[in-house]
Design a protein around this motif. Structure first.
Motif, PDB file in Angstrom:
ATOM      1  N   LEU A 105     -14.253   6.692  10.292  1.00 24.31           N
ATOM      2  CA  LEU A 105     -14.117   7.556   9.111  1.00 24.31           C
ATOM      3  C   LEU A 105     -12.783   8.293   9.130  1.00 24.31           C
ATOM      4  N   ARG A 106     -12.377   8.761  10.298  1.00 24.82           N
ATOM      5  CA  ARG A 106     -11.081   9.427  10.422  1.00 24.82           C
ATOM      6  C   ARG A 106      -9.966   8.464  10.048  1.00 24.82           C
ATOM      7  N   LYS A 107     -10.037   7.237  10.543  1.00 24.51           N
ATOM      8  CA  LYS A 107      -9.012   6.236  10.256  1.00 24.51           C
ATOM      9  C   LYS A 107      -8.969   5.904   8.770  1.00 24.51           C
ATOM     10  N   MET A 108     -10.118   5.843   8.128  1.00 27.52           N
ATOM     11  CA  MET A 108     -10.154   5.590   6.693  1.00 27.52           C
ATOM     12  C   MET A 108      -9.461   6.716   5.931  1.00 27.52           C
ATOM     13  N   GLY A 109      -9.652   7.945   6.392  1.00 31.53           N
ATOM     14  CA  GLY A 109      -8.970   9.083   5.778  1.00 31.53           C
ATOM     15  C   GLY A 109      -7.462   8.981   5.936  1.00 31.53           C
ATOM     16  N   LEU A 110      -7.013   8.604   7.133  1.00 27.39           N
ATOM     17  CA  LEU A 110      -5.578   8.415   7.370  1.00 27.39           C
ATOM     18  C   LEU A 110      -5.028   7.288   6.504  1.00 27.39           C
ATOM     19  N   ASN A 111      -5.794   6.217   6.367  1.00 22.74           N
ATOM     20  CA  ASN A 111      -5.354   5.101   5.529  1.00 22.74           C
ATOM     21  C   ASN A 111      -5.261   5.498   4.062  1.00 22.74           C
ATOM     22  N   ALA A 112      -6.143   6.378   3.618  1.00 24.80           N
ATOM     23  CA  ALA A 112      -6.077   6.852   2.234  1.00 24.80           C
ATOM     24  C   ALA A 112      -4.777   7.614   1.987  1.00 24.80           C
ATOM     25  N   ILE A 113      -4.297   8.308   3.013  1.00 24.42           N
ATOM     26  CA  ILE A 113      -3.015   9.021   2.907  1.00 24.42           C
ATOM     27  C   ILE A 113      -1.863   8.019   2.924  1.00 24.42           C
ATOM     28  N   LYS A 114      -1.940   7.039   3.814  1.00 27.02           N
ATOM     29  CA  LYS A 114      -0.872   6.049   3.947  1.00 27.02           C
ATOM     30  C   LYS A 114      -0.790   5.127   2.731  1.00 27.02           C
ATOM     31  N   TYR A 115      -1.913   4.887   2.083  1.00 24.56           N
ATOM     32  CA  TYR A 115      -1.976   3.959   0.958  1.00 24.56           C
ATOM     33  C   TYR A 115      -2.561   4.657  -0.272  1.00 24.56           C
ATOM     34  N   PRO A 116      -1.807   5.553  -0.907  1.00 26.90           N
ATOM     35  CA  PRO A 116      -2.326   6.264  -2.088  1.00 26.90           C
ATOM     36  C   PRO A 116      -2.645   5.280  -3.216  1.00 26.90           C
ATOM     37  N   VAL A 117      -3.810   5.427  -3.819  1.00 27.74           N
ATOM     38  CA  VAL A 117      -4.267   4.498  -4.848  1.00 27.74           C
ATOM     39  C   VAL A 117      -3.229   4.345  -5.952  1.00 27.74           C
ATOM     40  N   HIS A 118      -2.676   5.443  -6.417  1.00 22.21           N
ATOM     41  CA  HIS A 118      -1.747   5.377  -7.553  1.00 22.21           C
ATOM     42  C   HIS A 118      -0.462   4.615  -7.222  1.00 22.21           C
ATOM     43  N   GLN A 119      -0.160   4.440  -5.940  1.00 24.02           N
ATOM     44  CA  GLN A 119       1.055   3.715  -5.548  1.00 24.02           C
ATOM     45  C   GLN A 119       0.788   2.286  -5.115  1.00 24.02           C
ATOM     46  N   CYS A 120      -0.368   2.027  -4.548  1.00 23.71           N
ATOM     47  CA  CYS A 120      -0.546   0.724  -3.900  1.00 23.71           C
ATOM     48  C   CYS A 120      -1.641  -0.146  -4.498  1.00 23.71           C
ATOM     49  N   LYS A 121      -2.305   0.306  -5.540  1.00 28.68           N
ATOM     50  CA  LYS A 121      -3.388  -0.484  -6.116  1.00 28.68           C
ATOM     51  C   LYS A 121      -2.886  -1.878  -6.503  1.00 28.68           C
ATOM     52  N   GLY A 122      -3.547  -2.891  -5.981  1.00 29.87           N
ATOM     53  CA  GLY A 122      -3.203  -4.273  -6.283  1.00 29.87           C
ATOM     54  C   GLY A 122      -2.026  -4.821  -5.490  1.00 29.87           C
ATOM     55  N   SER A 123      -1.505  -4.061  -4.539  1.00 29.25           N
ATOM     56  CA  SER A 123      -0.346  -4.487  -3.758  1.00 29.25           C
ATOM     57  C   SER A 123      -0.741  -4.683  -2.301  1.00 29.25           C
ATOM     58  N   SER A 124      -0.108  -5.651  -1.638  1.00 33.25           N
ATOM     59  CA  SER A 124      -0.373  -5.890  -0.220  1.00 33.25           C
ATOM     60  C   SER A 124       0.764  -5.367   0.655  1.00 33.25           C
ATOM     61  N   ASN A 125       1.657  -4.562   0.091  1.00 36.18           N
ATOM     62  CA  ASN A 125       2.773  -4.022   0.866  1.00 36.18           C
ATOM     63  C   ASN A 125       2.281  -3.117   1.984  1.00 36.18           C
ATOM     64  N   LYS A 126       3.051  -3.076   3.068  1.00 37.21           N
ATOM     65  CA  LYS A 126       2.762  -2.187   4.191  1.00 37.21           C
ATOM     66  C   LYS A 126       3.019  -0.741   3.766  1.00 37.21           C
ATOM     67  N   HIS A 127       2.372   0.200   4.440  1.00 36.87           N
ATOM     68  CA  HIS A 127       2.470   1.616   4.072  1.00 36.87           C
ATOM     69  C   HIS A 127       3.899   2.135   4.077  1.00 36.87           C
ATOM     70  N   THR A 128       4.778   1.558   4.880  1.00 38.88           N
ATOM     71  CA  THR A 128       6.165   2.028   4.931  1.00 38.88           C
ATOM     72  C   THR A 128       6.881   1.795   3.604  1.00 38.88           C
ATOM     73  N   HIS A 129       6.396   0.863   2.816  1.00 37.46           N
ATOM     74  CA  HIS A 129       6.957   0.579   1.496  1.00 37.46           C
ATOM     75  C   HIS A 129       6.741   1.749   0.536  1.00 37.46           C
TER      76      HIS A 129
END
Length: 143
Positions: A105-129
């Motif tokens: 659950l903690r990791k999922m929370g961190l991933n939500a920060i790394k991959y904000p929906v409004h920026q990454c929806k439908g994209s397979s780019n790495k979080h650094t993008h």
């Protein structure tokens, strides 16, 4: 890693990570296998099981959701290998003193920060993008 017949009838109730952890601990204790369950040994066993799981998909190409075209025997075999991976992961986390559910659950929370929906929806780019502001160090995987 075969735990024998299930004590939970299918559809009766959900199986929790804690229930699996307890059953795995009991399974190892009954067989006096605790002496072999060091984190290193469990990790190597887990890697071996992931290899067996990978072999199932190795020459199948891209496999659609739901596994159309797979016969029942193939699906049963896949379930067994997935279960082996899960059981070793649960046992490894127990031997390391990690609450796997809490860590996930903690990791999922961190991933939500790394991959904000409004920026990454439908994209397979790495979080650094996305120019993430996460305090976590970049990793070598998607998650």
């Amino acid at each position: 890693m075969d735990g024998g017949a299930s004590d939970v009838a299918q559809g009766e109730k959900a199986v929790t990570l804690e229930a699996l952890r307890e059953k795995m601990a009991e399974f190892a204790r009954e067989r006096d296998w605790e002496q072999f369950h060091s984190p290193r040994n469990l990790l190597l066993a887990l890697v071996g099981e992931v290899g067996e799981l990978s072999e199932i998909f190795q020459w199948k190409g891209e496999v659609p959701k739901g596994l159309p075209g797979w016969d029942e025997g193939e699906k049963v075999h896949l379930g067994e290998e997935l279960a082996d991976v899960l059981l070793y992961l649960v046992r490894l986390s127990d031997m390391c003193g990690i609450d796997l559910g809490e860590a996930a659950l903690r990791k999922m929370g961190l991933n939500a920060i790394k991959y904000p929906v409004h920026q990454c929806k439908g994209s397979s780019n790495k979080h650094t993008h996305y120019g993430s502001t996460s305090a976590e160090e970049p990793s070598n995987g998607a998650l």
